[in-house]
Enzyme design. Structure first.
Site, mmCIF file in Angstrom:
data_model
loop_
_atom_site.group_PDB
_atom_site.id
_atom_site.type_symbol
_atom_site.label_atom_id
_atom_site.label_comp_id
_atom_site.label_asym_id
_atom_site.label_seq_id
_atom_site.Cartn_x
_atom_site.Cartn_y
_atom_site.Cartn_z
ATOM 1 C CD GLU A 43 -2.856 1.010 2.484
ATOM 2 O OE1 GLU A 43 -2.782 0.047 3.261
ATOM 3 O OE2 GLU A 43 -3.761 1.871 2.530
ATOM 4 C CG ASN A 190 -9.355 -1.804 1.622
ATOM 5 O OD1 ASN A 190 -9.010 -2.967 1.831
ATOM 6 N ND2 ASN A 190 -9.148 -0.839 2.517
ATOM 7 C CD GLU A 191 -10.062 -2.695 6.306
ATOM 8 O OE1 GLU A 191 -10.038 -1.623 6.930
ATOM 9 O OE2 GLU A 191 -9.392 -3.695 6.643
ATOM 10 C CE1 TYR A 256 -3.247 -6.312 8.905
ATOM 11 C CE2 TYR A 256 -5.522 -5.559 8.741
ATOM 12 C CZ TYR A 256 -4.247 -5.641 8.215
ATOM 13 O OH TYR A 256 -3.961 -5.068 7.003
ATOM 14 C CD GLU A 312 -5.935 -4.799 4.241
ATOM 15 O OE1 GLU A 312 -5.832 -4.408 5.423
ATOM 16 O OE2 GLU A 312 -6.362 -4.087 3.311
ATOM 17 C CD GLN A 361 0.354 -2.406 3.816
ATOM 18 O OE1 GLN A 361 1.149 -1.716 3.223
ATOM 19 N NE2 GLN A 361 -0.873 -1.977 4.135
#
Ligand code: AHR
Length: 507
Positions: A43, A190-191, A256, A312, A361
């Site tokens: 990103e 995204n999200e 996460y 992710e 990432q």
């Protein structure tokens, strides 16, 4: 006497509880482990792109067309199969047209999600796709839904993929690229339940249908999926795509591993065994998440046409002291290696539904495989796990039964051993994690009705659970040879060291 008794108890418990049996069923192997499961995410955040991948052609750091040579070489060596870009939250603020054409004419913008720093757009579509060519990775582009328009997204897809005569293909040719690129994977937002527009699933589902309807050139469209255990999001998305088969190929999931909570996430390098245990037990939750989201998807899509795309995942700790809080820079220890190994085993074992995953990432951000400081580069323990596990890419998953004991801490338990197996070109590869930081584990692998002439191994471990690789120092965590005896009567028995990730290959 008491001491002898204590020693006897410890010895007997290690005999009783320190044994794991893994039985493999190669005759039932039929599911392909997509190489895309070993994907990465880059990103415009902190020093991931600028400084990590791209330093510009005029940099003193050795580079090819602005891409760092050391990083390029390391990613090729790791066999990176796929790279997701440009975000993340950044994606829903990005205007792709700002990132094409002569660099000196590209406008700057403010990166509002990540430190309000100036983004000069010197790394844009051409640079990203050029870099993917260089490292031989499939590109995965995430379009802007949160603050963009259907037309912008559809023009971006056309610019990249079309060979027709159109204003967008003319523009691409004017910018020096005659032939279209072959970009299969496109993320639509995204999200969008959070930084991508704070939408409800019902609203996003309609927005998605609208975007997907004008994304003809995007062969594999990935919708924004749930955060963690938001099972309702998955249900609504799957329900509202019924009868619209060609609009949806993948649905994402973000999870996460946060050891404590979002306010105090804990240090990446300074932790005790309790935190080690908490991190590993929270990362194991990925298995339950995948099972539950898959069960919902099965209801609408029993043939498993839609892939679950875990685009992710990884450890999220507090930033390293003294670094920009908006840059999400964290170190990476043996604990990260275990987290990587466990998650990749989980994805392999669910390869019938999980078609891609992207650790967050690639460089200098969250659970990175590479860290850079000026012209120096460090390969993290996570890097070595990806390198070790590359044997599973495009292999066929072997179903296995795992009988293991518990690793217990303060009355809570997790399975001591976590594993997955695959076969490719006549070689059986088994990756095994020992979560226990104190005790080795006796492992018996059996493959009924099979004979193997030889076995070989590799291991990632270290003296301490928080050992890490640092700039200017000798590597403390890396890949090493692991000696195993010759298999006998289809069985292989060996001692798996504490806190380790191991690859065994049988031929
Ligand atoms: O990876 C960092 C951020 O985490 C991403 O930009 C966002 O999608 C997620 O919340």
């Amino acid at each position: 006497m008491k001491l002898i008794l204590a020693i006897l108890i410890v010895l007997s418990s290690s005999v009783l509880f320190g044994q794991t049996t893994i039985t493999l069923f190669p005759d039932q192997a039929e599911t392909k482990i997509n190489k895309e499961i070993y994907g990465h995410f880059a990103e415009h955040l902190g020093r991931c792109i600028y400084g990590g991948i791209y330093v510009g052609e005029d940099s003193d750091i050795p580079n090819t067309r602005g891409f760092r040579d050391d990083v390029t070489g390391a990613l090729i060596d790791m066999k990176i199969p796929l790279l997701r870009w440009p975000g993340g939250c950044f994606a829903d603020t990005y205007n792709w047209k700002d990132g094409i054409g002569p660099r000196e004419e590209r406008p700057s913008m403010v990166n509002v999600h990540w430190g309000n720093v100036t983004e000069d757009n010197s790394f844009g579509t051409h640079e990203f796709l050029d870099f993917c060519d260089l490292i031989d990775a499939e590109p995965y582009i995430n379009v802007n839904v949160g603050s963009g328009t259907v037309r912008e997204a559809s023009e971006w897809i056309e610019y990249v993929t079309s060979s027709n005569i159109s204003p967008m293909t003319d523009l691409r040719k004017k910018n020096g690229r005659e032939e279209p690129w072959n970009v299969k994977y496109w993320g639509i937002g995204n999200e969008n339940w959070g930084c991508g527009g704070n939408m409800t699933p019902e609203y996003y589902a309609d927005v998605y249908r609208n975007y997907a309807s004008y994304a003809g050139g995007a062969k594999y469209k990935i919708a924004c999926g749930a955060s963690d255990f938001d099972y309702n999001w998955t249900d609504v998305m799957m329900a509202r795509m019924q009868g619209k088969g060609n609009l949806l190929q993948g649905l994402s999931l973000h999870y996460y591993t946060v050891t404590h909570n979002w306010t105090k996430k804990g240090s990446a390098t300074e932790f005790d065994e309790e935190e080690w245990f908490t991190t590993l037990s929270k990362t194991l939750f990925m298995d339950e998440l995948i099972q539950k989201h898959s069960t919902i998807m099965d209801k609408y899509d029993p043939e498993k046409r839609v892939g679950l795309i875990v685009d992710e995942w990884g450890n999220w700790f507090d930033v390293e002291p003294g670094t920009n809080p908006g840059f999400l820079y964290q170190q990476n220890t043996l604990r990260d290696a275990l987290v990587a190994g466990i998650n990749l085993n989980i994805f392999n074992n669910h390869a019938d539904r999980v078609k891609m995953s992207n650790i967050a990432q690639t460089i200098n951000v969250l659970q990175s495989v590479i860290l850079t400081k000026d012209d120096e580069m460090v390969l993290t323990p996570t890097y070595y796990v990806f390198k070790m596990y590359s044997v599973h890419q495009d292999a066929t998953m072997i179903p296995a039964s795992l009988k293991t004991g518990d690793y217990t801490m303060d009355g809570n338990s997790v399975p001591t051993v976590n594993a997955s197996a695959s076969t490719k070109d006549g070689v059986v590869s088994i990756t095994i994690c020992n979560l226990n930081p104190n005790n080795s584990e006796n492992i018996k692998i059996s493959v009924p009705e099979s004979e193997f002439a030889s076995a070989s191994g590799q291991i990632i471990t270290a003296e301490h659970m928080n050992d890490f690789n640092d700039f200017g120092k000798r590597e403390s965590v890396h890949l090493m040879e692991f000696d195993v005896a010759k298999p006998k009567d289809g069985k292989l028995v060996f001692e798996l060291p504490s806190k380790s990730v191991v690859l065994i290959q049988l031929k």
